[in-house]
Design a protein around this motif. Structure first.
Motif, PDB file in Angstrom:
ATOM      1  N   LYS A   7      11.318   3.482  13.286  1.00  0.00           N
ATOM      2  CA  LYS A   7      10.786   2.155  12.986  1.00  0.00           C
ATOM      3  C   LYS A   7      10.528   1.905  11.503  1.00  0.00           C
ATOM      4  O   LYS A   7      10.938   0.870  10.957  1.00  0.00           O
ATOM      5  CB  LYS A   7       9.498   1.919  13.780  1.00  0.00           C
ATOM      6  CG  LYS A   7       8.929   0.518  13.590  1.00  0.00           C
ATOM      7  CD  LYS A   7       7.709   0.308  14.480  1.00  0.00           C
ATOM      8  CE  LYS A   7       7.153  -1.105  14.313  1.00  0.00           C
ATOM      9  NZ  LYS A   7       5.981  -1.323  15.199  1.00  0.00           N
ATOM     10  N   ARG A   8       9.849   2.811  10.821  1.00  0.00           N
ATOM     11  CA  ARG A   8       9.446   2.543   9.432  1.00  0.00           C
ATOM     12  C   ARG A   8      10.636   2.450   8.485  1.00  0.00           C
ATOM     13  O   ARG A   8      10.631   1.652   7.534  1.00  0.00           O
ATOM     14  CB  ARG A   8       8.486   3.635   8.944  1.00  0.00           C
ATOM     15  CG  ARG A   8       7.987   3.415   7.506  1.00  0.00           C
ATOM     16  CD  ARG A   8       7.005   4.498   7.084  1.00  0.00           C
ATOM     17  NE  ARG A   8       7.623   5.796   6.899  1.00  0.00           N
ATOM     18  CZ  ARG A   8       8.150   6.222   5.740  1.00  0.00           C
ATOM     19  NH1 ARG A   8       8.112   5.446   4.656  1.00  0.00           N
ATOM     20  NH2 ARG A   8       8.699   7.422   5.654  1.00  0.00           N
ATOM     21  N   THR A  11      14.079   2.065   9.279  1.00  0.00           N
ATOM     22  CA  THR A  11      15.295   1.357   9.680  1.00  0.00           C
ATOM     23  C   THR A  11      14.888   0.068  10.394  1.00  0.00           C
ATOM     24  O   THR A  11      13.717  -0.201  10.604  1.00  0.00           O
ATOM     25  CB  THR A  11      16.164   2.200  10.642  1.00  0.00           C
ATOM     26  OG1 THR A  11      15.570   2.195  11.946  1.00  0.00           O
ATOM     27  CG2 THR A  11      16.309   3.634  10.170  1.00  0.00           C
ATOM     28  N   GLY A  12      15.868  -0.681  10.817  1.00  0.00           N
ATOM     29  CA  GLY A  12      15.599  -1.864  11.616  1.00  0.00           C
ATOM     30  C   GLY A  12      15.568  -1.574  13.094  1.00  0.00           C
ATOM     31  O   GLY A  12      15.499  -2.490  13.921  1.00  0.00           O
ATOM     32  N   ASP A  13      15.612  -0.293  13.446  1.00  0.00           N
ATOM     33  CA  ASP A  13      15.629   0.114  14.846  1.00  0.00           C
ATOM     34  C   ASP A  13      14.291   0.742  15.213  1.00  0.00           C
ATOM     35  O   ASP A  13      13.404   0.887  14.366  1.00  0.00           O
ATOM     36  CB  ASP A  13      16.766   1.109  15.077  1.00  0.00           C
ATOM     37  CG  ASP A  13      17.432   0.948  16.434  1.00  0.00           C
ATOM     38  OD1 ASP A  13      16.687   0.784  17.424  1.00  0.00           O
ATOM     39  OD2 ASP A  13      18.672   0.997  16.492  1.00  0.00           O
ATOM     40  N   THR A  14      14.137   1.125  16.468  1.00  0.00           N
ATOM     41  CA  THR A  14      12.909   1.763  16.923  1.00  0.00           C
ATOM     42  C   THR A  14      13.237   2.925  17.847  1.00  0.00           C
ATOM     43  O   THR A  14      14.367   3.061  18.324  1.00  0.00           O
ATOM     44  CB  THR A  14      12.002   0.772  17.696  1.00  0.00           C
ATOM     45  OG1 THR A  14      12.730   0.258  18.814  1.00  0.00           O
ATOM     46  CG2 THR A  14      11.556  -0.375  16.797  1.00  0.00           C
ATOM     47  N   ILE A  63      23.105   3.403  12.009  1.00  0.00           N
ATOM     48  CA  ILE A  63      21.834   2.693  11.871  1.00  0.00           C
ATOM     49  C   ILE A  63      21.501   2.587  10.385  1.00  0.00           C
ATOM     50  O   ILE A  63      21.316   3.593   9.699  1.00  0.00           O
ATOM     51  CB  ILE A  63      20.708   3.418  12.626  1.00  0.00           C
ATOM     52  CG1 ILE A  63      21.000   3.393  14.129  1.00  0.00           C
ATOM     53  CG2 ILE A  63      19.358   2.776  12.331  1.00  0.00           C
ATOM     54  CD1 ILE A  63      20.007   4.178  14.969  1.00  0.00           C
ATOM     55  N   SER A  64      21.424   1.380   9.866  1.00  0.00           N
ATOM     56  CA  SER A  64      21.232   1.172   8.434  1.00  0.00           C
ATOM     57  C   SER A  64      19.807   1.511   8.009  1.00  0.00           C
ATOM     58  O   SER A  64      18.832   1.170   8.697  1.00  0.00           O
ATOM     59  CB  SER A  64      21.530  -0.281   8.063  1.00  0.00           C
ATOM     60  OG  SER A  64      22.878  -0.590   8.321  1.00  0.00           O
ATOM     61  N   ALA A  95      16.593   0.814   5.946  1.00  0.00           N
ATOM     62  CA  ALA A  95      15.970  -0.412   5.441  1.00  0.00           C
ATOM     63  C   ALA A  95      15.883  -0.378   3.920  1.00  0.00           C
ATOM     64  O   ALA A  95      15.542   0.644   3.322  1.00  0.00           O
ATOM     65  CB  ALA A  95      14.574  -0.576   6.047  1.00  0.00           C
TER      66      ALA A  95
END
Length: 258
Positions: free
Chosen positions: A67-68, A70-73, A87-88, A90
């Motif tokens: 979460k912190r 990347t834009g994923d969780t 997974i990009s 952030a």
């Protein structure tokens, strides 16, 4: 006689860029290829972190959850290496999470690497092995200056077994129980660095605010290199260098000795 793989000289001479030379304002997320390239260009040593994927690969990433950074969780450990590569990070230019092997190819011995293996047990206990094995596989063909470290002594004991000629150390702390998700007994034990000889450590990297601790001073007095974390200003660096042999830094550009 202790078997001792010596800490590379560069990790005592060159300031160590924490999670590489990251600055999201400049498009360089922590532990990213961009941050690693910037650290190489500046001539710093580089600290990176390793986490384990669902398919047993070592990835360069600090957190347990996505979460912190990347834009994923969700937990990184539940994704495959291929998924994580897409997974990009952030604050970057779209680059995905790099594998340890990719980073080793990128650095290619140009500057020293300080590699932290994140605790996989959850309580600094003995449930380790897969991440250490993945790291050891990646290191087989690498001959640049590098050292391994972990908060978890069991991790370093396993690396001593797998890659005995790679220098290793312990990341150490004041272990204030109010700030750690560990039992008070575990904190009390780890605080005194009891496993230093057992894991055949070559150095420690200690919490900067706690460098005056008697156990740390005793090790230093015995000739053990003491690195410290994490320094965020020239003023803090000046204070830390009174007691430590080198620093891990972020948020400013540390001077490189001439």
């Amino acid at each position: 006689m202790r078997h001792l793989a010596k800490l590379p000289d560069g990790l005592l001479r060159l300031p160590v860029a924490h999670r590489a030379l990251h600055d999201v304002a400049e498009g360089r997320p922590e532990n990213s290829r961009a941050a690693i390239r910037a650290a190489i260009s500046a001539g710093y040593a580089i600290e990176i972190d390793l986490q384990l994927t669902a398919d047993g690969q070592a990835m360069v990433f600090h957190d347990y959850d996505l979460k912190r950074l990347t834009g994923d969780t969700g937990p990184l450990r539940q994704r495959t290496a291929a998924e994580l590569s897409r997974i990009s990070l952030a604050g970057g230019d779209g680059e995905g999470i790099p594998s340890f092997s990719e980073v080793l190819d990128l650095v290619a011995g140009q500057v020293p690497l300080l590699v932290e293996i994140k605790d996989q047990d959850g309580a600094m206990g003995p449930d380790v092995g897969p991440l250490e094995a993945a790291a050891a596989r990646a290191l087989k063909a690498y001959d640049g200056p590098l050292a391994l470290m972990s908060f978890n002594p069991h991790s370093m004991a396993e690396m001593a077994r797998l890659v005995p000629d790679v220098p290793r150390g312990l990341v150490t702390s004041a272990y204030d129980a109010a700030h750690w998700p560990l039992s008070a007994a575990t904190c009390d034990n780890l605080r005194e660095i009891p496993d230093f000889d057992r894991v055949e450590a070559a150095f420690i990297s200690h919490e900067a605010a706690d460098l005056a601790r008697p156990r740390v001073r005793a090790l230093h007095g015995e000739g053990v290199p003491v690195l410290c974390w994490t320094i965020r200003s020239p003023e803090a660096e000046a204070e830390a260098r009174k007691l430590a042999d080198n620093i891990t830094f972020e948020g400013y550009l540390a001077d490189i000795p001439g």
